[in-house]
Design an enzyme around this catalytic site. Sequence first.
Site, short mmCIF file in Angstrom:
data_model
loop_
_atom_site.label_atom_id
_atom_site.label_comp_id
_atom_site.label_asym_id
_atom_site.label_seq_id
_atom_site.Cartn_x
_atom_site.Cartn_y
_atom_site.Cartn_z
N GLN A 40 0.83 -1.20 0.00
CA GLN A 40 0.00 0.00 0.00
C GLN A 40 0.86 1.26 0.00
OE1 GLN A 40 -2.75 -1.76 -1.06
NE2 GLN A 40 -3.63 0.14 -0.30
N HIS B 254 1.84 3.05 -3.37
CA HIS B 254 0.96 3.93 -4.14
C HIS B 254 1.44 5.37 -4.15
CE1 HIS B 254 -2.55 1.50 -5.32
NE2 HIS B 254 -2.36 0.82 -4.21
N GLU C 253 -9.78 1.97 5.01
CA GLU C 253 -10.19 1.64 3.64
C GLU C 253 -10.07 0.12 3.43
OE1 GLU C 253 -8.80 2.73 -0.93
OE2 GLU C 253 -7.42 3.04 0.73
N HIS C 254 -8.90 -0.42 3.73
CA HIS C 254 -8.65 -1.86 3.63
C HIS C 254 -8.30 -2.39 5.01
CE1 HIS C 254 -7.14 -0.08 -0.25
NE2 HIS C 254 -7.95 -1.00 -0.75
N ASP D 185 -7.48 -5.46 -5.20
CA ASP D 185 -7.18 -4.43 -6.19
C ASP D 185 -7.46 -4.89 -7.61
OD1 ASP D 185 -6.36 -2.59 -4.31
OD2 ASP D 185 -4.24 -3.06 -4.49
N GLU E 131 -51.79 19.00 11.96
CA GLU E 131 -50.59 19.73 11.52
C GLU E 131 -50.92 21.12 10.99
OE1 GLU E 131 -48.27 17.36 8.84
OE2 GLU E 131 -47.67 15.95 10.41
N HIS F 158 -54.22 19.85 2.75
CA HIS F 158 -53.80 18.47 2.50
C HIS F 158 -55.01 17.54 2.58
CE1 HIS F 158 -49.80 20.06 2.94
NE2 HIS F 158 -49.23 18.86 2.86
#
Length: 436
Positions: free
Chosen positions: A262, A265, A331-332, A365, A419, A424
């Site tokens: 990792q 990267h 993330e992982h 990946d 309400e 309505h």
Amino acid sequence: MRVIDLRGQNLSTAELLSVVPRATAAKAHALETAAAIVADVRDRGEAALREQATQFDGATGHAIRVPQHHIDEAIASLEPDVRSALEEAIRRVRLASAAQVPAPAVTELGGGARVIQRWQPVARVGVYVPGGKAVYPSSVIMNVVPAQIAGVSAVALASPPQRAFVGRVHPTILAAAGLLGVTEIYAMGGAGAIGALAYGVESLELAPVDVVTGPGNNFVAAAKRAVAGVVGIDAEAGATEILVVADDTANADFVAADLISQAEHDEQSGSVLVTFSPDLADAVSARIAAMVPLTKHAERVAIALGGEQSAIVLVDDLKTAAAFSNAYGPEHLEIQTAHASADAAIFTNAGALFIGDYAPVSLGDYLAGSNHVLPTSGQARYASGLGAHTFLRPQQVVEYSREALENVAADLVALSTAEDLPAHGEAVTARFAPRD
């Protein structure tokens, strides 16, 4: 790698959040810069994109809208073994993505009263594929395939122009897109590409998209934040990260190799080992020291592993390791323990989990079938990775007969009166009033 020793401490979630290794300064700077770049593209379109290509990519005079013959040439020049691997990855991701599309459902609430739940794809998606320190045809697959499975009708792909290829998108990325039938491709990168996809560029016949997806550096992530609300985004995915939880049964070589993979990267990549085995921590540290000089991108790896975002974390037990990991929201997440499959149940916050000695992140990946576009920077605590669901909107379709509406009319009027919204109720009673 630095060591964070949490043994003998009973930390709350807030306290754990304060000690997780993160790089924050770069992200703060990126947001201001990315917002300005996006605004420039919104206001000046192609002219801004060309200036940015010259400044950031060293490309001038290139075709921003990629002509079809560039795609055809890229496919023709693809090495057979790479093509075969891409096609297998496409097959696997298609199968796994298809499982993410929910079936329509009908709820019958009474005679003539039903609510239909359907999942509607967005019409147009913009996919970003990075092109900086590495080449990512796998990211083409991970973004495009789920969109296609979801039923998206139009995909526009952007990737930076490459100085080494005279301003063209990297041919392997073009080839991967071509294998998937994507023909609308733009040679543009970074925050500017995100702005162009969100706002459109008339001179390039680039229409605005509905959703922007894809990984990238901090500037790409910040640009997504800048356009969120104008378009949908998958997540503000920044620099990649891995967290490995391991006990004394783990193989130190495997753990070290995964942390290094990792870190390869980017210098901002985060690699974290959490363990309750001091012996394993020492062994992994020693193996990293021996292995880093032997890897191709040793300098980049060393910077990432030595940064504030990377660490070996010592804890007392598996329960504390899980609490730390859940606060971090990696993330992982790799779990390399004696009972990894069972242990995984208490690890709830992660983009994707990789269980046991033979499920490294690099499998995800490329060929696991899972998606590698995942939430970073702790977003896994509340967000998911990219999938077919990213491109689908749940919609409810309401169908009521006259009798079904009449059955609930009194209750509806009572609620609308409570309400103080009498119109309505009148919209219902009007349907049952005597007609002249």
